[in-house]
Design a protein around this motif. Structure first.
Motif, short mmCIF file in Angstrom:
data_model
loop_
_atom_site.label_atom_id
_atom_site.label_comp_id
_atom_site.label_asym_id
_atom_site.label_seq_id
_atom_site.Cartn_x
_atom_site.Cartn_y
_atom_site.Cartn_z
N MET A 283 3.62 -4.05 -9.54
CA MET A 283 4.96 -4.65 -9.55
C MET A 283 5.09 -5.54 -10.76
SD MET A 283 4.93 -5.32 -5.50
CE MET A 283 3.17 -5.19 -5.40
N PHE A 284 6.19 -5.38 -11.48
CA PHE A 284 6.35 -6.17 -12.70
C PHE A 284 7.79 -6.64 -12.81
CE2 PHE A 284 8.29 -2.52 -14.75
CZ PHE A 284 7.72 -1.46 -14.08
N GLY A 285 8.09 -7.34 -13.89
CA GLY A 285 9.46 -7.86 -14.08
C GLY A 285 9.80 -8.82 -12.96
N ASN A 286 11.02 -8.73 -12.46
CA ASN A 286 11.45 -9.64 -11.40
C ASN A 286 10.61 -9.49 -10.15
OD1 ASN A 286 13.46 -10.85 -12.87
ND2 ASN A 286 14.96 -9.26 -12.34
N MET A 287 10.16 -8.25 -9.92
CA MET A 287 9.36 -8.00 -8.72
C MET A 287 8.12 -8.88 -8.67
SD MET A 287 10.47 -5.68 -6.63
CE MET A 287 9.06 -4.94 -5.82
N PHE A 293 5.98 -10.09 -2.47
CA PHE A 293 5.34 -10.31 -1.17
C PHE A 293 6.10 -9.55 -0.08
CE2 PHE A 293 4.63 -12.68 2.78
CZ PHE A 293 3.26 -12.61 2.84
N ALA A 294 7.41 -9.80 -0.05
CA ALA A 294 8.23 -9.13 0.98
C ALA A 294 8.15 -7.63 0.81
CB ALA A 294 9.67 -9.60 0.85
N TYR A 295 8.18 -7.19 -0.47
CA TYR A 295 8.14 -5.75 -0.74
C TYR A 295 6.84 -5.13 -0.25
CZ TYR A 295 8.03 -1.41 -3.39
OH TYR A 295 7.93 -0.10 -3.75
N SER A 296 5.72 -5.76 -0.60
CA SER A 296 4.45 -5.18 -0.20
C SER A 296 4.25 -5.23 1.31
CB SER A 296 3.29 -5.87 -0.94
OG SER A 296 3.33 -7.25 -0.71
N ARG A 297 4.77 -6.27 1.93
CA ARG A 297 4.70 -6.34 3.41
C ARG A 297 5.49 -5.17 4.02
NH1 ARG A 297 0.73 -8.98 5.79
NH2 ARG A 297 1.84 -8.17 7.60
N LYS A 298 6.67 -4.95 3.41
CA LYS A 298 7.52 -3.88 3.92
C LYS A 298 6.79 -2.52 3.79
CE LYS A 298 10.94 -1.97 1.61
NZ LYS A 298 12.09 -2.01 0.71
N ILE A 299 6.21 -2.31 2.61
CA ILE A 299 5.47 -1.07 2.39
C ILE A 299 4.32 -0.96 3.40
CG2 ILE A 299 3.98 0.17 0.76
CD1 ILE A 299 6.83 0.25 -0.12
N TYR A 300 3.65 -2.08 3.60
CA TYR A 300 2.54 -2.08 4.55
C TYR A 300 3.01 -1.60 5.92
CZ TYR A 300 -1.53 -3.62 7.18
OH TYR A 300 -2.62 -3.64 7.99
N ASN A 301 4.13 -2.20 6.38
CA ASN A 301 4.64 -1.85 7.71
C ASN A 301 5.07 -0.39 7.79
OD1 ASN A 301 4.16 -4.42 8.64
ND2 ASN A 301 6.21 -5.17 8.09
N GLN A 302 5.73 0.07 6.70
CA GLN A 302 6.18 1.46 6.69
C GLN A 302 4.99 2.42 6.76
OE1 GLN A 302 9.21 2.67 6.60
NE2 GLN A 302 10.46 0.84 6.24
N LEU A 303 3.95 2.09 5.99
CA LEU A 303 2.77 2.95 5.98
C LEU A 303 2.07 2.92 7.33
CD1 LEU A 303 1.23 2.24 2.45
CD2 LEU A 303 2.29 4.36 3.23
N GLU A 304 1.99 1.74 7.91
CA GLU A 304 1.42 1.60 9.25
C GLU A 304 2.10 2.56 10.22
OE1 GLU A 304 -1.04 -1.63 10.98
OE2 GLU A 304 -1.37 0.34 10.12
N ARG A 305 3.43 2.52 10.16
CA ARG A 305 4.22 3.34 11.08
C ARG A 305 3.91 4.83 10.86
NH1 ARG A 305 10.25 1.72 10.75
NH2 ARG A 305 9.30 -0.32 10.85
#
Lengths: 638, 157
Positions: A283-287, A293-305
């Protein structure tokens, strides 16, 4: 496919050659036709005209007395010869057949031939010569006409037209060549693009590969003030999906993960597949500033599912490790290492599979590396005092004339003090020192017990913990080697295994067990109750002893449920002919309870903490002396 | 020269007056750079070793037998080795023939076709002949131009 492509290229090359050859031949032919036609016919006509005019001129000069008969005869012969040549041979065939030239030339030659005698014996005043001159004068303008027509008439244009046609044919040929070249170029371009893609991308997921990932990271961090967050995604125990459902299923899962990651990516996220079951999100730039943090958590949850639905057995575990540049790391290599450390920490932590790098992880890592280096050195010198063995007695309730003992490794590090024994084992295993550690254990034990009197040693049974790397087909040979030269016989050796070691390959384990039994080496199942505690071990593998973990013994006397478990395990073991050892017995009431349940052997602080070799020798002497005496007394009484 | 001409005058070829070429008429003059000129009559040429070529040409029909003096023989006779031969014709045509080509292909100065002397009306009295049929590579414009008919003078260059 390669063969087809080769044939295609060969065909294209042949076409190239063929078209080039044809085009050259075609042009050559047309050029020849046109040039021979135009040049030879023009020349022949022009010469013919000149020679006839000269004859006319000479004739007139002769008539006026300005030329002699020889000159007349010469120009007459030359004109004759010219017409004769014109009327025969291949060179002038084309022009002869045009504009009725042949007929005209024949008529002129006829005029010459009819007046041959007048030329042979000439007289300036001969009216025949005048007649001949008139006849020639009447015909020559037509010769002129043919000349002009030949240069300007439609036939002349026809020749140009021929050349034009040849030109068009050549253009067409060149066009075909160009077309083929373009097709070939397009194919080569596509091929090289494909090669390029393969060099930098993963075929299965179409994501960039590790090489591309490292390249991209270097570029992203190159800019001044660049901020980059690296998130590594790893699937632990992914191999089990491959093993039980086949590689196709494993590949499908990986592809689904890649697709999910693709769906959620934005222009400030770079994705790559950097290992068989490892992905990277950069993740770069504004990310990289606040939303990572929120983005990676979201990805984590999606992958978990996704994993939950695709792997209902929940064997595969998702782990994420994150590091930041420049907050944590100062280089790309460090960033990757730190993310890896965070990932490792995530894998080891039972609760938090999502970890952001911190200094503690680096300390741990460096400590482990340091310890690994030290351990390697220590194992190389068997007599060192930093690393030593402790001996904890194991009391055999029904056979008091025998004494058990478990060997425990101790590492008193000069700077870091005591190192936790499981850590020692882990460090050894992680650094390929498992076998060296095993060898050291046996060697140190032999060294320690060398001074044990044979009379005492005879009654002691030694339990040694095995690390996973030595539990393989060579185990029996190796242990036999290590015992070689005494003083401990194999029958007094017990190898302690934890569940996870023997579980990996039950078939192999069974084979190893059989070999050990042949050597009279006994096997104990260690820490029973902490792992899976599956009955299948007890079913599949024939252990001699089962050691109940101390977590089942502690407060055994006060808990209502614990004794039920311990009782059940003990009863089952006894029915299977397995002797039961209770670990961690600390109080008298715990001892009473466990004796009531029926354990065969007791280990724990109630009897003794782990002792040095010397202290253990004292303990053993006293213990055995009193018990042997007691036994003897009893026997005597009986 | 005069005695030659007088004694041979009776031997002049007769027939058609226009075709007739007296054996003692000079039909070939070879000039050298120094300005020397060598004159040859048909008889003199006939006295030199003869060479023949059987060939077709673009100006005739079918193959014919040409006989005359090889250019090499002529040069040998004159003991000259020029670079090129500039051949002039009665009709003011001329061509420059590299001696090497003339020697390599054994070009001849033909005086006879199929055993008959060549008249002026039939490319005579001298025609430079190259063996076109034997050497197809000669069958092109460049070499065709070397084949001067009604040749009269050769400038040795």
């Amino acid at each position: 496919m390669g063969k087809v492509r080769f044939l295609f290229f060969a065909a294209v090359m042949c076409t190239f050659l063929a078209v080039t050859a044809w085009s050259t031949w075609n042009y050559e032919r047309t050029f020849r036709t046109v040039t021979t036609n135009t040049q030879t016919s023009a020349w022949a006509l022009a010469q013919l005209e000149i020679d006839v005019y000269r004859l006319q001129e000479t004739l007139k000069l002769y008539q006026t007395g300005h030329a002699d008969s020889k000159q007349l005869s010469l120009s007459y012969d030359i004109a004759w010869n010219r017409m004769d040549v014109f009327l025969t041979g291949e060179a002038t065939r084309a022009i002869r057949q045009r504009f009725a030239a042949e007929e005209l030339v024949r008529r002129i030659l006829d005029v010459l031939q009819r007046h041959e005698r007048a030329i042979a014996v000439p007289s300036p005043s001969d009216p025949t010569l005048a007649q001949m001159s008139r006849e020639l004068d009447a015909l020559t303008p037509r010769l002129r006409d043919i000349m002009v027509q030949n240069f300007t008439g439609p036939n002349a244009l026809q020749e140009t037209h021929l050349l034009d046609e040849a030109k068009i044919r050549n253009f067409a040929a060149i066009g075909i060549l160009l077309l083929f070249s373009l097709i070939m170029l397009a194919l080569l371009f596509r091929e090289s693009k494909k090669q390029h893609f393969l060099a930098w991308n993963d075929v299965l997921t179409q994501l960039p590969n590790r090489a591309a990932f490292m390249h991209q990271l270097a570029q992203l961090t190159a800019a001044p003030e660049a901020q980059v967050v690296l998130c590594l995604v790893d699937l632990s125990r992914f191999k089990e999906v491959n093993d039980s459902f086949g590689h196709a299923a494993g590949d499908r899962l990986l592809a689904q993960i890649a697709e999910l990651l693709q769906q959620h990516r934005n222009e400030e996220v770079y994705l790559a597949r950097i290992g068989s079951d490892e992905f990277a999100l950069v993740m770069f730039g504004n990310m990289s500033g606040y939303s990572w943090f929120a983005y990676s958590r979201k990805i984590y949850n999606q992958l978990e599912r996704l994993l939950h639905s695709e792997d209902p057995a929940h064997r595969v575990k998702l782990n994420m490790g994150i590091s930041q540049y420049p907050q944590h790391a100062s280089s790309v290599e460090e960033m990757v290492l730190f993310a890896d450390l965070a990932l490792l920490s995530a894998k080891q932590d039972k609760q938090l599979h999502y970890q952001v790098f911190n200094r503690f992880m680096l300390d741990q890592y460096q400590r482990k590396r340091l310890l690994a280096g030290h351990l390697q050195e220590l194992l190389a010198e068997p007599q060192n005092t930093e690393l030593y063995l402790c001996y904890q007695p194991i009391i055999n309730i029904s056979q008091p004339q025998q004494l058990g003992v478990e060997l425990l490794i101790r590492w008193n590090h000069p700077k870091l003090n005591f190192i936790n024994p499981p850590d020692i084992i882990q460090i050894a295993e992680e650094n390929g020192l498992g076998e060296k550690l095993g060898e050291w254990l046996f060697r140190r034990m032999r060294h320690d017990i060398a001074r044990f009197p044979a009379d005492t040693l005879r009654h002691i049974h030694f339990s040694i913990n095995l690390s996973s790397s030595i539990f393989n087909q060579n185990l029996v040979n190796r242990v036999s080697d290590w015992l070689q030269g005494g003083p401990l016989p194999a029958s007094q050796l017990i190898l302690e295994l934890t569940e996870n070691i023997a579980l990996e390959d039950v078939q192999l384990s069974r084979k190893i067990f059989t070999q050990l039994k042949e050597k009279q080496i006994r096997i104990a199942l260690d820490d029973f109750g902490t792992g899976w505690s599956s009955f299948s071990y007890l079913k599949d593998l024939s252990f001699d002893k089962l050691k109940i973990d101390k977590s089942f013994i502690k407060h055994l006397d006060r808990d209502k449920r614990l004794p039920l478990f311990v009782q059940a395990i003990t009863d089952l073991s006894h029915q299977l002919g397995i002797s039961v050892v209770a670990e961690g017995v600390e109080t008298e009431s715990e001892l009473r309870k466990i004796l009531e349940i029926g354990a065969n052997e007791i280990q724990g602080y109630y009897y003794s903490r782990p002792l040095s070799a010397d202290a253990f020798l004292d303990y053993a002497r006293h213990y055995l002396a009193s018990n042997v005496r007691e036994t003897r007394t009893r026997t005597d009484l009986a | 020269m005069n005695t030659w001409r007088n004694s041979l005058v009776t031997l002049a070829l007769l027939g058609s007056a226009a075709h007739a070429m007296a054996a003692d008429d000079v039909i070939l003059t070879v000039t050298r750079s120094a300005g020397q000129a060598h004159h040859f009559t048909l008889q003199q040429l006939a006295a030199l070793p003869q060479a023949s070529i059987i060939t077709a040409t673009p100006w005739t029909t079918g193959k014919h037998h040409y006989r005359g003096v090889a250019i090499s023989t002529l040069l040998q006779q004159l003991q000259i080795t020029p670079q090129a031969l500039k051949v002039h014709a009665l009709n003011d045509f001329w061509a420059r023939i590299p001696t090497a080509v003339a020697l390599q292909y054994q070009a001849i100065l033909a005086t006879h076709v199929d055993g008959q002397p060549m008249s002026r009306r039939n490319k005579g009295p001298l025609w430079i002949i190259l063996p076109l049929s034997e050497h197809p590579e000669l069958n092109q414009e460049k070499y065709h131009n070397y084949m001067v008919w009604q040749a009269r003078t050769i400038e040795a260059e």
